[in-house]
Every structure is written in C-alpha cells, then in structure tokens.
Design an enzyme around this catalytic site. Structure first.
Site, mmCIF file in Angstrom:
data_model
loop_
_atom_site.group_PDB
_atom_site.id
_atom_site.type_symbol
_atom_site.label_atom_id
_atom_site.label_comp_id
_atom_site.label_asym_id
_atom_site.label_seq_id
_atom_site.Cartn_x
_atom_site.Cartn_y
_atom_site.Cartn_z
ATOM 1 N N PHE A 27 48.668 53.943 46.954
ATOM 2 C CA PHE A 27 47.345 53.630 46.425
ATOM 3 C C PHE A 27 46.566 54.935 46.277
ATOM 4 O O PHE A 27 46.406 55.679 47.250
ATOM 5 C CB PHE A 27 46.594 52.681 47.366
ATOM 6 C CG PHE A 27 46.834 51.229 47.077
ATOM 7 C CD1 PHE A 27 45.837 50.440 46.539
ATOM 8 C CD2 PHE A 27 48.069 50.651 47.334
ATOM 9 C CE1 PHE A 27 46.052 49.104 46.271
ATOM 10 C CE2 PHE A 27 48.311 49.318 47.070
ATOM 11 C CZ PHE A 27 47.292 48.544 46.531
ATOM 12 N N CYS A 33 32.139 54.504 40.566
ATOM 13 C CA CYS A 33 32.193 53.197 39.914
ATOM 14 C C CYS A 33 31.008 53.091 38.966
ATOM 15 O O CYS A 33 29.948 53.681 39.222
ATOM 16 C CB CYS A 33 32.147 52.070 40.947
ATOM 17 S SG CYS A 33 32.317 50.411 40.224
ATOM 18 N N CYS A 48 27.768 44.699 40.823
ATOM 19 C CA CYS A 48 28.694 44.044 41.749
ATOM 20 C C CYS A 48 28.152 44.209 43.160
ATOM 21 O O CYS A 48 28.178 45.313 43.710
ATOM 22 C CB CYS A 48 30.089 44.662 41.623
ATOM 23 S SG CYS A 48 31.274 44.004 42.810
ATOM 24 N N CYS A 51 31.113 44.097 46.757
ATOM 25 C CA CYS A 51 32.178 45.082 46.968
ATOM 26 C C CYS A 51 32.263 45.470 48.449
ATOM 27 O O CYS A 51 31.249 45.725 49.096
ATOM 28 C CB CYS A 51 31.913 46.322 46.117
ATOM 29 S SG CYS A 51 33.178 47.606 46.298
ATOM 30 N N ASP A 52 33.506 45.508 48.958
ATOM 31 C CA ASP A 52 33.706 45.880 50.363
ATOM 32 C C ASP A 52 34.541 47.157 50.489
ATOM 33 O O ASP A 52 35.137 47.419 51.530
ATOM 34 C CB ASP A 52 34.380 44.741 51.128
ATOM 35 C CG ASP A 52 35.754 44.378 50.565
ATOM 36 O OD1 ASP A 52 36.154 44.970 49.535
ATOM 37 O OD2 ASP A 52 36.420 43.494 51.138
ATOM 38 N N THR A 53 34.574 47.963 49.422
ATOM 39 C CA THR A 53 35.420 49.145 49.381
ATOM 40 C C THR A 53 34.583 50.418 49.419
ATOM 41 O O THR A 53 33.591 50.531 48.710
ATOM 42 C CB THR A 53 36.273 49.151 48.102
ATOM 43 O OG1 THR A 53 37.063 47.959 48.061
ATOM 44 C CG2 THR A 53 37.193 50.357 48.066
ATOM 45 N N GLU A 120 43.968 48.880 38.855
ATOM 46 C CA GLU A 120 43.086 47.776 39.232
ATOM 47 C C GLU A 120 41.693 48.128 38.739
ATOM 48 O O GLU A 120 41.058 49.044 39.262
ATOM 49 C CB GLU A 120 43.106 47.566 40.747
ATOM 50 C CG GLU A 120 44.468 47.160 41.274
ATOM 51 C CD GLU A 120 44.484 46.898 42.766
ATOM 52 O OE1 GLU A 120 43.529 47.325 43.463
ATOM 53 O OE2 GLU A 120 45.439 46.269 43.240
ATOM 54 N N HIS A 208 47.458 41.972 52.893
ATOM 55 C CA HIS A 208 47.486 43.221 53.648
ATOM 56 C C HIS A 208 46.525 43.167 54.831
ATOM 57 O O HIS A 208 46.810 43.732 55.899
ATOM 58 C CB HIS A 208 47.138 44.405 52.728
ATOM 59 C CG HIS A 208 45.854 44.270 51.990
ATOM 60 N ND1 HIS A 208 45.650 43.320 51.006
ATOM 61 C CD2 HIS A 208 44.695 44.958 52.074
ATOM 62 C CE1 HIS A 208 44.431 43.436 50.522
ATOM 63 N NE2 HIS A 208 43.830 44.415 51.168
#
Length: 214
Positions: A27, A33, A48, A51-53, A120, A208
């Site tokens: 990855f 973003c 958005c 988002c949890d990233t 993605e 995951h």
C-alpha cells in the site's frame, strides 16, 4: 508534469476490502485529498466528513518525499522484495486521493518493475490509462467523473449518496461497505439488509481490521 511525490506511508499487507480481499500488496498512501484537508479543525466543512485515514505529512511507516518515479518504484519494490516470495508484485495506490499525484511516468515505472497497479480513488478525477485495477469509492456531495472501473465500493449509508445513484455505472463489481464509527453495528445491519434486497450489491467488510493488519 509532476516529478516529485509525497507519501504518508508505504507498507506490505493484505488487501482487506472488496474483490481483491486477501491479496498481498504494498500500500502506497499518497498525501493530500481534494475533499478534506485531513485536519480535524476542518472536518466540519469537509466534503467527506467520515474519513478515518491519516494522509497528512510524510512521517508514517515507509513515508517520505520522492524526487522521481524511479525513486518511488525503488521504494515500493524494496518493500515487496523484503516480504514477498513469488507471485505477481502488486501495489495499491491510495490516499487521501492518489490521483492528485499518480501519473503516467509513475505508472510506466511500476509496470517496468513487473508490478500490477491498483488505485483506490474517490472518483472525482478521471483515472489515467494503464491502471490494472480501479476501485472507486464515491462520497456524498462530490461529482463522480470516473464512472467505470473494476469495482465501486460505496460506504453505506450516506444520505446523499444512495446506491441507486451508481447502479448503472460501468463497474464489474458493486460493493457496499458499512460505515465505521459509533453506529457501526447498526450500519452493518442496514448494509446486510440492502444487499439482500438488492443482490447486485455485495457486502464488503474491512477484514484487515478484524485480523489486526494495517
């Protein structure tokens, strides 16, 4: 044409979502973003908001600034070769929004090393040619320009991004993924019910997280 790339992190793991679940991959998480700054102080005005990233900065595992496509590919190849034996090398370009940085020279360099390339994306930027796997994850209030690909993975529920809005787009696979957060259990039930009533959609879980992978 971009020649410098920035990544929050790069690591070896198993894909945990969608049709490629269980496949080994590197990855490569690009910074930045176009739907949110990534800063909590701005979440309330982000397109958005769920988002949890973390895609801010270059201080994650394997992150950094890379001054050429070759430097990125060297880095990804080294991670793959340090962990994998055999199989087709696979890199998943993610973010943030990877299509802000992923471009033709980098795609060509990955292919030169024998990598298959997945992306993605939130779908608001048209994907360049040459990608081997395109996963689009639409967000409410964001116009989808990339209306074709291998899979659409819609986080559910989103009041302004109902599945019916996307069902006629040109994808091989249609996935609904329960929105994580404090109402996760409720969202799982809602997603199960929707997929059972509308079987063109399939349930995608973040496996995951279930098995302790990043």
């Amino acid at each position: 044409m971009r020649t410098t790339y920035t990544a929050k992190e790069a690591y070896y793991t198993l894909q945990g979502e969608g049709a490629q679940t269980g496949r080994a991959a590197v990855f490569f998480r690009f910074t930045g973003c176009n739907l949110w700054t990534g800063l909590e102080r701005d979440r309330h005005k982000a397109t958005c908001q769920f988002c949890d990233t973390d895609f801010v900065g270059i201080n994650g595992e394997g992150g950094g600034k890379f001054k050429s496509p070759e430097a990125v590919a060297d880095h990804v190849q080294a991670i793959w070769e340090s962990r994998a034996s055999g199989g087709t090398p696979y890199v998943i370009c993610t973010g943030g929004e990877p299509l802000l940085q992923l471009n033709d020279p980098l795609i060509a360099e990955f292919h030169n090393r024998g990598f298959e390339i997945g992306v993605e994306t939130n779908g608001t930027i048209s994907a360049p040619e040459g990608l081997d796997w395109i996963c689009v994850s639409p967000k409410a209030n964001a116009k989808v320009l990339q209306t074709s690909g291998n899979e659409i993975k819609l986080v559910y529920p989103q009041v302004l991004a109902r599945p019916e809005k996307f069902i006629d787009m040109d994808f091989e696979h249609f996935f609904l993924q329960p929105m994580d957060g404090p109402e996760f259990a409720q969202n799982v039930e809602a997603t199960k019910e929707y997929c059972m009533k509308n079987p063109k959609w399939r349930l995608s879980l973040q496996t995951h997280k279930m098995i302790g992978l990043p």
